[in-house]
Motif scaffolding. Structure first.
Motif, PDB file in Angstrom:
ATOM      1  N   ASP A 220       3.982 -23.602  17.852  1.00 55.75           N
ATOM      2  CA  ASP A 220       3.864 -22.428  18.715  1.00 55.75           C
ATOM      3  C   ASP A 220       2.535 -22.362  19.454  1.00 55.75           C
ATOM      4  OD1 ASP A 220       6.368 -21.123  18.057  1.00 55.75           O
ATOM      5  OD2 ASP A 220       5.488 -20.690  16.093  1.00 55.75           O
ATOM      6  N   LEU A 221       1.464 -22.817  18.821  1.00 57.89           N
ATOM      7  CA  LEU A 221       0.135 -22.592  19.370  1.00 57.89           C
ATOM      8  C   LEU A 221      -0.855 -23.578  18.766  1.00 57.89           C
ATOM      9  CD1 LEU A 221      -1.512 -20.465  21.123  1.00 57.89           C
ATOM     10  CD2 LEU A 221      -1.989 -19.322  18.966  1.00 57.89           C
ATOM     11  N   ILE A 222      -1.802 -24.017  19.591  1.00 61.99           N
ATOM     12  CA  ILE A 222      -2.917 -24.825  19.107  1.00 61.99           C
ATOM     13  C   ILE A 222      -4.155 -23.926  19.125  1.00 61.99           C
ATOM     14  CG2 ILE A 222      -4.430 -26.788  19.580  1.00 61.99           C
ATOM     15  CD1 ILE A 222      -1.966 -28.173  20.848  1.00 61.99           C
ATOM     16  N   VAL A 223      -4.798 -23.810  17.978  1.00 57.03           N
ATOM     17  CA  VAL A 223      -6.015 -23.010  17.849  1.00 57.03           C
ATOM     18  C   VAL A 223      -7.198 -23.966  17.806  1.00 57.03           C
ATOM     19  CG1 VAL A 223      -7.290 -21.355  16.439  1.00 57.03           C
ATOM     20  CG2 VAL A 223      -4.786 -21.205  16.588  1.00 57.03           C
ATOM     21  N   ILE A 224      -8.082 -23.827  18.782  1.00 56.92           N
ATOM     22  CA  ILE A 224      -9.275 -24.669  18.817  1.00 56.92           C
ATOM     23  C   ILE A 224     -10.479 -23.818  18.424  1.00 56.92           C
ATOM     24  CG2 ILE A 224     -10.839 -26.023  20.261  1.00 56.92           C
ATOM     25  CD1 ILE A 224      -8.409 -26.942  21.852  1.00 56.92           C
ATOM     26  N   LEU A 225     -11.096 -24.196  17.322  1.00 53.73           N
ATOM     27  CA  LEU A 225     -12.333 -23.551  16.878  1.00 53.73           C
ATOM     28  C   LEU A 225     -13.460 -24.247  17.619  1.00 53.73           C
ATOM     29  CD1 LEU A 225     -11.515 -23.449  13.059  1.00 53.73           C
ATOM     30  CD2 LEU A 225     -11.128 -21.656  14.768  1.00 53.73           C
ATOM     31  N   SER A 226     -13.989 -23.605  18.640  1.00 63.50           N
ATOM     32  CA  SER A 226     -14.929 -24.293  19.529  1.00 63.50           C
ATOM     33  C   SER A 226     -16.251 -24.649  18.851  1.00 63.50           C
ATOM     34  CB  SER A 226     -15.174 -23.493  20.806  1.00 63.50           C
ATOM     35  OG  SER A 226     -15.776 -22.260  20.531  1.00 63.50           O
ATOM     36  N   GLY A 227     -16.554 -24.016  17.730  1.00 66.50           N
ATOM     37  CA  GLY A 227     -17.746 -24.383  16.983  1.00 66.50           C
ATOM     38  C   GLY A 227     -17.652 -25.773  16.372  1.00 66.50           C
ATOM     39  N   LEU A 228     -16.455 -26.324  16.300  1.00 67.15           N
ATOM     40  CA  LEU A 228     -16.254 -27.663  15.760  1.00 67.15           C
ATOM     41  C   LEU A 228     -16.288 -28.738  16.848  1.00 67.15           C
ATOM     42  CD1 LEU A 228     -15.256 -25.838  13.435  1.00 67.15           C
ATOM     43  CD2 LEU A 228     -13.510 -27.535  12.996  1.00 67.15           C
ATOM     44  N   TYR A 229     -16.390 -28.322  18.097  1.00 64.77           N
ATOM     45  CA  TYR A 229     -16.234 -29.254  19.212  1.00 64.77           C
ATOM     46  C   TYR A 229     -17.252 -30.397  19.199  1.00 64.77           C
ATOM     47  CZ  TYR A 229     -15.674 -31.059  23.932  1.00 64.77           C
ATOM     48  OH  TYR A 229     -15.479 -31.878  25.003  1.00 64.77           O
ATOM     49  N   ASN A 230     -18.524 -30.103  19.061  1.00 68.18           N
ATOM     50  CA  ASN A 230     -19.548 -31.152  19.147  1.00 68.18           C
ATOM     51  C   ASN A 230     -19.353 -32.251  18.105  1.00 68.18           C
ATOM     52  OD1 ASN A 230     -20.845 -30.038  21.353  1.00 68.18           O
ATOM     53  ND2 ASN A 230     -22.222 -28.824  20.087  1.00 68.18           N
ATOM     54  N   GLU A 231     -18.918 -31.891  16.923  1.00 63.71           N
ATOM     55  CA  GLU A 231     -18.743 -32.867  15.842  1.00 63.71           C
ATOM     56  C   GLU A 231     -17.374 -33.537  15.856  1.00 63.71           C
ATOM     57  OE1 GLU A 231     -21.116 -33.759  13.699  1.00 63.71           O
ATOM     58  OE2 GLU A 231     -22.570 -32.315  14.465  1.00 63.71           O
TER      59      GLU A 231
ATOM     60  N   ILE B 293      -3.027 -22.975  24.212  1.00 63.04           N
ATOM     61  CA  ILE B 293      -4.252 -23.107  23.408  1.00 63.04           C
ATOM     62  C   ILE B 293      -4.910 -21.742  23.283  1.00 63.04           C
ATOM     63  CG2 ILE B 293      -6.617 -24.021  23.387  1.00 63.04           C
ATOM     64  CD1 ILE B 293      -5.558 -26.511  24.785  1.00 63.04           C
ATOM     65  N   LEU B 294      -5.304 -21.409  22.066  1.00 69.54           N
ATOM     66  CA  LEU B 294      -6.142 -20.248  21.789  1.00 69.54           C
ATOM     67  C   LEU B 294      -7.508 -20.790  21.412  1.00 69.54           C
ATOM     68  CD1 LEU B 294      -6.619 -17.229  21.298  1.00 69.54           C
ATOM     69  CD2 LEU B 294      -5.769 -17.579  18.966  1.00 69.54           C
ATOM     70  N   LEU B 295      -8.523 -20.420  22.159  1.00 73.07           N
ATOM     71  CA  LEU B 295      -9.879 -20.890  21.919  1.00 73.07           C
ATOM     72  C   LEU B 295     -10.662 -19.807  21.184  1.00 73.07           C
ATOM     73  CD1 LEU B 295     -12.000 -23.118  22.409  1.00 73.07           C
ATOM     74  CD2 LEU B 295     -12.503 -22.015  24.608  1.00 73.07           C
ATOM     75  N   VAL B 296     -11.258 -20.172  20.062  1.00 69.49           N
ATOM     76  CA  VAL B 296     -12.043 -19.244  19.254  1.00 69.49           C
ATOM     77  C   VAL B 296     -13.519 -19.585  19.456  1.00 69.49           C
ATOM     78  CG1 VAL B 296     -12.469 -18.335  16.947  1.00 69.49           C
ATOM     79  CG2 VAL B 296     -10.164 -19.104  17.586  1.00 69.49           C
ATOM     80  N   ARG B 297     -14.288 -18.577  19.820  1.00 70.35           N
ATOM     81  CA  ARG B 297     -15.721 -18.770  20.032  1.00 70.35           C
ATOM     82  C   ARG B 297     -16.383 -19.276  18.747  1.00 70.35           C
ATOM     83  NH1 ARG B 297     -14.777 -13.658  22.417  1.00 70.35           N
ATOM     84  NH2 ARG B 297     -14.985 -13.762  24.671  1.00 70.35           N
TER      85      ARG B 297
ATOM     86  N   LYS C 212      -5.356 -20.476  26.986  1.00 72.39           N
ATOM     87  CA  LYS C 212      -4.629 -19.275  27.405  1.00 72.39           C
ATOM     88  C   LYS C 212      -5.488 -18.038  27.173  1.00 72.39           C
ATOM     89  CE  LYS C 212      -0.778 -17.124  28.544  1.00 72.39           C
ATOM     90  NZ  LYS C 212      -0.203 -17.231  29.862  1.00 72.39           N
ATOM     91  N   ALA C 213      -6.277 -18.059  26.089  1.00 68.74           N
ATOM     92  CA  ALA C 213      -7.142 -16.922  25.754  1.00 68.74           C
ATOM     93  C   ALA C 213      -8.356 -17.427  24.988  1.00 68.74           C
ATOM     94  CB  ALA C 213      -6.387 -15.900  24.908  1.00 68.74           C
TER      95      ALA C 213
END
Length: 139
Positions: free
Chosen positions: A60-71, A90-94, A110-111
């Motif tokens: 249904d949805l991909i949740v991206i925890l953006s704090g994990l992006y660099n690693e 995609i739901l992006l979490v700060r 999306k948000a």
């Protein structure tokens, strides 16, 4: 809880994991678990490229925890590609405690949300059920 608030749908999520020095994954899933009326399941894999279209039809949805992006850039970029290939929002979490998110991911999301459990649940439901209004982000 009111009857009209109950939702028997089980939301099938992919949530980014990987190198996570701030334990954002654990914190995020704790927010989901804090709302027992929200039913969800998670698909976890090291490499999503081997899965078929039939598999992704159930997500249904991909949740991206953006704090994990660099690693975890490669894994997150693979998930963004999956999102585009199979039309999964995609739901992006700060990052926890911060407002800044990677712009290239923000454009594809999306948000973008913070860490309030009610906002997380409401946004997931709204996106998946097609009732999310991007204008609400600017009010």
């Amino acid at each position: 809880m009111f009857e009209e608030e109950q939702d028997n749908k089980i939301y099938n999520l992919i949530i980014t994991q990987g190198i996570d020095p701030e334990n954002e994954y654990k914190e995020f899933t704790a927010k989901l678990f804090s709302k027992p009326e929200f039913l969800w399941t998670e698909t976890v894999a090291r490499d999503y490229s081997a899965f078929s279209e039939k598999f992704f039809e159930k997500v249904d949805l991909i949740v991206i925890l953006s704090g994990l992006y660099n690693e975890n850039k490669e894994m997150i970029e693979d998930l963004i590609q999956v999102s585009e290939n199979f039309d999964i929002p995609i739901l992006l979490v700060r990052p926890y405690g911060m407002e800044i998110v990677p712009e290239d991911i923000e454009e594809k999301a999306k948000a973008v949300i913070g860490w309030n459990a009610n906002c997380i649940i409401d946004t997931i439901k709204d996106i998946v059920n097609g009732t999310y209004d991007e204008e609400d982000d600017f009010i």
